[in-house]
Design a protein around this motif. Structure first.
Motif, mmCIF file in Angstrom:
data_model
loop_
_atom_site.group_PDB
_atom_site.id
_atom_site.type_symbol
_atom_site.label_atom_id
_atom_site.label_comp_id
_atom_site.label_asym_id
_atom_site.label_seq_id
_atom_site.Cartn_x
_atom_site.Cartn_y
_atom_site.Cartn_z
ATOM 1 N N GLN A 1 70.904 -102.140 90.589
ATOM 2 C CA GLN A 1 70.537 -100.941 89.734
ATOM 3 C C GLN A 1 70.652 -101.382 88.020
ATOM 4 O O GLN A 1 71.608 -101.962 88.013
ATOM 5 C CB GLN A 1 71.089 -99.675 90.051
ATOM 6 N N ALA A 2 69.855 -100.647 87.297
ATOM 7 C CA ALA A 2 70.234 -100.914 86.126
ATOM 8 C C ALA A 2 71.446 -99.886 85.662
ATOM 9 O O ALA A 2 71.812 -99.419 86.385
ATOM 10 C CB ALA A 2 68.939 -100.424 85.261
ATOM 11 N N ARG A 3 71.795 -100.369 84.609
ATOM 12 C CA ARG A 3 73.149 -99.519 83.927
ATOM 13 C C ARG A 3 73.193 -98.069 83.748
ATOM 14 O O ARG A 3 71.959 -97.663 83.166
ATOM 15 C CB ARG A 3 73.712 -100.206 82.602
ATOM 16 N N SER A 4 73.965 -97.514 84.448
ATOM 17 C CA SER A 4 73.934 -95.843 84.314
ATOM 18 C C SER A 4 74.028 -95.333 83.089
ATOM 19 O O SER A 4 73.294 -94.217 82.748
ATOM 20 C CB SER A 4 75.106 -95.373 85.343
ATOM 21 N N VAL A 5 74.906 -95.904 82.032
ATOM 22 C CA VAL A 5 74.790 -95.177 80.836
ATOM 23 C C VAL A 5 73.264 -95.150 80.212
ATOM 24 O O VAL A 5 73.146 -94.306 79.511
ATOM 25 C CB VAL A 5 75.736 -95.882 79.978
ATOM 26 N N SER A 6 72.547 -96.421 80.725
ATOM 27 C CA SER A 6 71.277 -96.320 80.002
ATOM 28 C C SER A 6 70.392 -95.478 80.773
ATOM 29 O O SER A 6 69.233 -95.227 80.021
ATOM 30 C CB SER A 6 70.762 -97.664 79.885
ATOM 31 N N ARG A 7 70.656 -95.236 81.975
ATOM 32 C CA ARG A 7 69.509 -94.415 82.743
ATOM 33 C C ARG A 7 69.868 -92.866 82.869
ATOM 34 O O ARG A 7 69.064 -91.999 82.705
ATOM 35 C CB ARG A 7 69.481 -94.957 84.297
ATOM 36 N N PHE A 8 71.234 -92.537 82.725
ATOM 37 C CA PHE A 8 71.486 -91.168 83.058
ATOM 38 C C PHE A 8 72.265 -90.651 81.786
ATOM 39 O O PHE A 8 72.684 -89.681 81.570
ATOM 40 C CB PHE A 8 72.161 -90.934 84.217
ATOM 41 N N GLY A 9 72.864 -91.612 80.897
ATOM 42 C CA GLY A 9 73.393 -90.931 79.578
ATOM 43 C C GLY A 9 72.731 -91.520 78.380
ATOM 44 O O GLY A 9 71.416 -91.248 78.395
ATOM 45 N N ASN A 10 73.367 -91.823 77.424
ATOM 46 C CA ASN A 10 72.681 -92.079 76.125
ATOM 47 C C ASN A 10 73.329 -93.243 75.530
ATOM 48 O O ASN A 10 74.696 -93.234 75.330
ATOM 49 C CB ASN A 10 72.750 -91.107 75.023
ATOM 50 N N ASP A 11 72.720 -94.585 75.520
ATOM 51 C CA ASP A 11 73.632 -95.701 75.305
ATOM 52 C C ASP A 11 73.456 -96.145 73.885
ATOM 53 O O ASP A 11 73.596 -97.398 73.320
ATOM 54 C CB ASP A 11 72.796 -96.824 75.991
ATOM 55 N N SER A 12 72.971 -95.108 72.955
ATOM 56 C CA SER A 12 73.120 -95.428 71.627
ATOM 57 C C SER A 12 74.576 -95.705 71.151
ATOM 58 O O SER A 12 75.310 -95.082 71.538
ATOM 59 C CB SER A 12 72.571 -94.133 70.684
ATOM 60 N N ILE B 1 83.619 -100.401 81.759
ATOM 61 C CA ILE B 1 83.499 -100.675 80.257
ATOM 62 C C ILE B 1 82.424 -99.926 79.753
ATOM 63 O O ILE B 1 82.198 -100.057 78.581
ATOM 64 C CB ILE B 1 83.987 -102.068 79.855
ATOM 65 N N GLY B 2 81.635 -99.368 80.588
ATOM 66 C CA GLY B 2 80.337 -99.045 80.056
ATOM 67 C C GLY B 2 79.236 -99.789 79.574
ATOM 68 O O GLY B 2 78.436 -99.495 78.600
ATOM 69 N N MET B 3 78.978 -100.936 80.405
ATOM 70 C CA MET B 3 77.956 -101.765 79.952
ATOM 71 C C MET B 3 76.676 -101.125 79.748
ATOM 72 O O MET B 3 76.492 -100.181 80.997
ATOM 73 C CB MET B 3 78.226 -103.140 80.830
ATOM 74 N N ILE B 4 75.843 -101.592 79.233
ATOM 75 C CA ILE B 4 74.480 -100.965 78.810
ATOM 76 C C ILE B 4 73.474 -101.981 79.420
ATOM 77 O O ILE B 4 73.843 -103.216 79.530
ATOM 78 C CB ILE B 4 74.207 -100.359 77.701
ATOM 79 N N ASN B 5 72.294 -101.473 79.376
ATOM 80 C CA ASN B 5 71.010 -102.630 79.806
ATOM 81 C C ASN B 5 70.857 -103.394 78.709
ATOM 82 O O ASN B 5 71.363 -103.269 77.362
ATOM 83 C CB ASN B 5 69.691 -101.546 79.709
ATOM 84 N N MET B 6 70.066 -104.566 78.789
ATOM 85 C CA MET B 6 69.633 -105.299 77.951
ATOM 86 C C MET B 6 69.102 -104.922 76.757
ATOM 87 O O MET B 6 68.428 -103.858 76.959
ATOM 88 C CB MET B 6 69.125 -106.730 78.558
ATOM 89 N N PRO B 7 68.884 -105.330 75.609
ATOM 90 C CA PRO B 7 68.387 -104.767 74.414
ATOM 91 C C PRO B 7 66.964 -104.935 74.700
ATOM 92 O O PRO B 7 66.347 -105.716 75.158
ATOM 93 C CB PRO B 7 68.717 -105.990 73.273
ATOM 94 N N LYS B 8 66.330 -103.869 74.006
ATOM 95 C CA LYS B 8 65.029 -103.760 74.279
ATOM 96 C C LYS B 8 63.948 -104.722 73.544
ATOM 97 O O LYS B 8 62.875 -105.018 73.992
ATOM 98 C CB LYS B 8 64.444 -102.500 73.801
#
Length: 570
Positions: free
Chosen positions: A344-355, A385-392
């Motif tokens: 799965q992709a990172r949850s902060v990027s999918r269900f939160g706001n990774d800004s 640690i709240g890792m996020i998806n790779m940069p766009k």
């Protein structure tokens, strides 16, 4: 705290480790087992009781170790069997347990069993895999036995020139399915993949594709849902087949001798009653399963990536979580709580706001949400640690997963030169790809490899640059307000209030609210309640009214000021 005696795995928190990406001890660019051993004290500091090690077995690594060539050997870049024995011993010395991935629907095509099976039609192991003759059309053109689509695209059947038959592979071509109808093959699996490791002291298994072992052996065609391709989704046909209960009974008989836990990966099972039959305590099949309702939110079919980002509503999330929590209502079943894993992709990027503005708050809110759900809690490395998806802006070449590669190549092949299709395909991968979970663990801000491996080493996969923006263990460990320290606090709250948070019943509150997810947990004796309020938006929102309770009179346990609140109500 209750004096109720329960199986050890019910109250456990499990930490999932992806060996290639966790910690590299010898600076060859690939994570390894000694690297895991070096980080055991850190893992213990989180407050978890179990580590789950993804496949570390000998493998050609076509599908990152889920293509196993020898269950009793270790993939050399990861270490040795002796390293695994040390890992088991060192984990146990810290009063933690170890579970391994059990991947037994298929093997690698490099496994000795398959090589024998493939060698001739009269080989004693021919029937250990699923072989079928070709079908021929009216013009004499050869075709596979049916129209089933592989999980990774294309047909599930691969033609073998040497023996002039097709073999079945639900996943990669290099992952032939074992024929579970063959009792001799099953006994070999049980000994090589299960008993050999249980004897070394492992405490259980996460069981890959646990409901796919029993297929309808007449292999009927799947209904046509996508007329643009000859290959159709058949998961509702080959999952949960007629002999699944028999096979799981055999496996449970082995696991029970070792007091070992089992958690099965259980996709394509919308029938609640069928899931309960798998995880009922009385049925003695599996201890628990992963249902995919929550992580499937916003995904497409047949390829999950064929969708625009954030293609879901909060109502979808609420419904998904409600379904998995409802397994406990009036049953002797058990469930799981998770929102990340290696697929799965990172949850902060999918269900939160990774800004940068909101990602810390998002990580804390998601921690509170999933740590407050009933069942056994699973955390994936980096989630804490709240890792996020790779940069766009990363090039598609950074996406290493075979599933990502196949999807992108297929999209371009179907629409050559179409920039809109190309951009849409990449956007889907940027949001949902499995690659996001597989970038190396971020231990420090040190450039370029974040403490995963040596600075002058090229890691097997590029390290996410968010490590330099504060998303790393070292910086977060020193920051009392970090996602990491919030997870530590939340796991203490979960443990201290296990009767309501781990074992309690779940009830939605303010169900139609499109921004706020609220629910009440009630202990089985009815004495304790907890109200969870999670704001899944960038805006301020009110705490919903809770019938019969003045929140000012409730005991505030833990308060994440912007997005999450948990109240214990006496």
């Amino acid at each position: 705290m209750s004096n109720i005696t329960r199986p050890w795995w019910k109250d456990a928190v499990v930490y999932q480790i992806y060996p290639a990406s966790f910690h590299d001890s010898n600076n060859d660019g690939i994570g390894d087992i000694p690297g895991i051993i070096q980080k055991l004290d850190y893992i213990q500091s989180l407050g978890v009781e179990v580590i789950w090690v993804c496949p570390m077995y000998a493998s050609p690594q076509i599908d990152m170790g889920y293509d196993i060539s020898d269950y009793e050997a270790v993939h050399p870049p990861y270490g040795t069997v002796q390293d695994m024995e040390v890992l088991i011993k060192e984990t146990h010395s810290r009063n933690m347990k170890v579970i391994l991935d059990l991947v037994i629907n298929h093997t690698s095509d490099q496994h000795a069993w398959f090589k024998e099976s493939q060698s001739s039609k009269d080989n004693p192991k021919r029937d250990w895999y699923i072989w079928r003759p070709a079908k021929y059309d009216s013009e004499g053109k050869r075709g596979p036995p049916n129209n089933w689509r592989s999980f990774f695209g294309g047909s599930v059947w691969q033609w073998d020139e040497q023996t002039q038959e097709y073999y079945l592979h639900l996943f990669c071509t290099e992952q032939p399915d074992i024929n579970w109808e063959n009792e001799e093959a099953r006994k070999a699996i049980y000994q090589s993949a299960m008993t050999s490791w249980l004897e070394k002291g492992v405490d259980g298994f996460r069981i890959d594709t646990v409901n796919m072992y029993s297929k309808p052996m007449d292999f009927p065609d799947a209904p046509v849902q996508d007329p643009s391709t000859p290959w159709q989704d058949a998961s509702l046909i080959f999952c949960n087949g007629p002999n699944m209960d028999k096979y799981l009974d055999e496996m449970n008989a082995i696991l029970s001798r070792y007091n070992a836990m089992s958690v099965g990966e259980c996709p394509a099972t919308p029938d609640r009653a069928r899931v309960i039959r798998y995880v009922s305590a009385e049925a003695k099949k599996l201890n628990m399963v992963f249902q995919f309702d929550s992580v499937d939110v916003g995904q497409s079919k047949p390829s999950k990536y064929d969708t625009k980002p954030f293609n879901y509503t909060l109502a979808d999330v609420k419904g998904a979580i409600s379904r998995t929590q409802s397994l406990l209502d009036g049953t002797d079943a058990w469930t799981t709580s998770f929102i990340e894993n290696h697929d799965q992709a990172r949850s902060v990027s999918r269900f939160g706001n990774d800004s940068p503005t909101f990602r810390t708050r998002s990580g804390k809110m998601l921690s509170m949400l999933f740590a407050s759900l009933s069942g056994t809690l699973f955390i994936y490395q980096g989630q804490e640690i709240g890792m996020i998806n790779m940069p766009k802006d990363w090039d598609i070449a950074e996406y290493k997963d075979i599933d990502s590669q196949n999807f992108y190549a297929d999209a371009l092949a179907r629409n050559p030169g179409n920039k809109a299709v190309k951009d849409f395909a990449k956007a889907g991968l940027q949001h949902l790809s499995r690659d996001h979970a597989r970038t190396p663990m971020q231990w420090t801000a040190a450039s370029p490899n974040a403490g995963f491996t040596g600075d002058k080493v090229k890691p097997w996969m590029r390290v996410n640059t968010s490590a330099q923006d504060g998303i790393n263990v070292k910086d977060e460990d020193a920051d009392a307000t970090s996602v990491l320290n919030f997870w530590r606090s939340m796991l203490k709250v979960r443990k201290n209030h296990a009767e309501v948070l781990v074992h309690g019943t779940f009830q939605l509150v303010d169900e139609n609210n499109e921004k706020v997810f609220s629910f009440v947990k009630t202990s089985l004796d009815g004495k304790d309640k907890a109200l969870l309020v999670c704001n899944l938006s960038d805006e301020e929102n009110r705490v919903p009214e809770f019938e019969g309770v003045e929140l000012a009179e409730a005991m505030l346990l833990l308060d994440n000021p912007w997005e999450g609140r948990i109240y214990l109500i006496d």
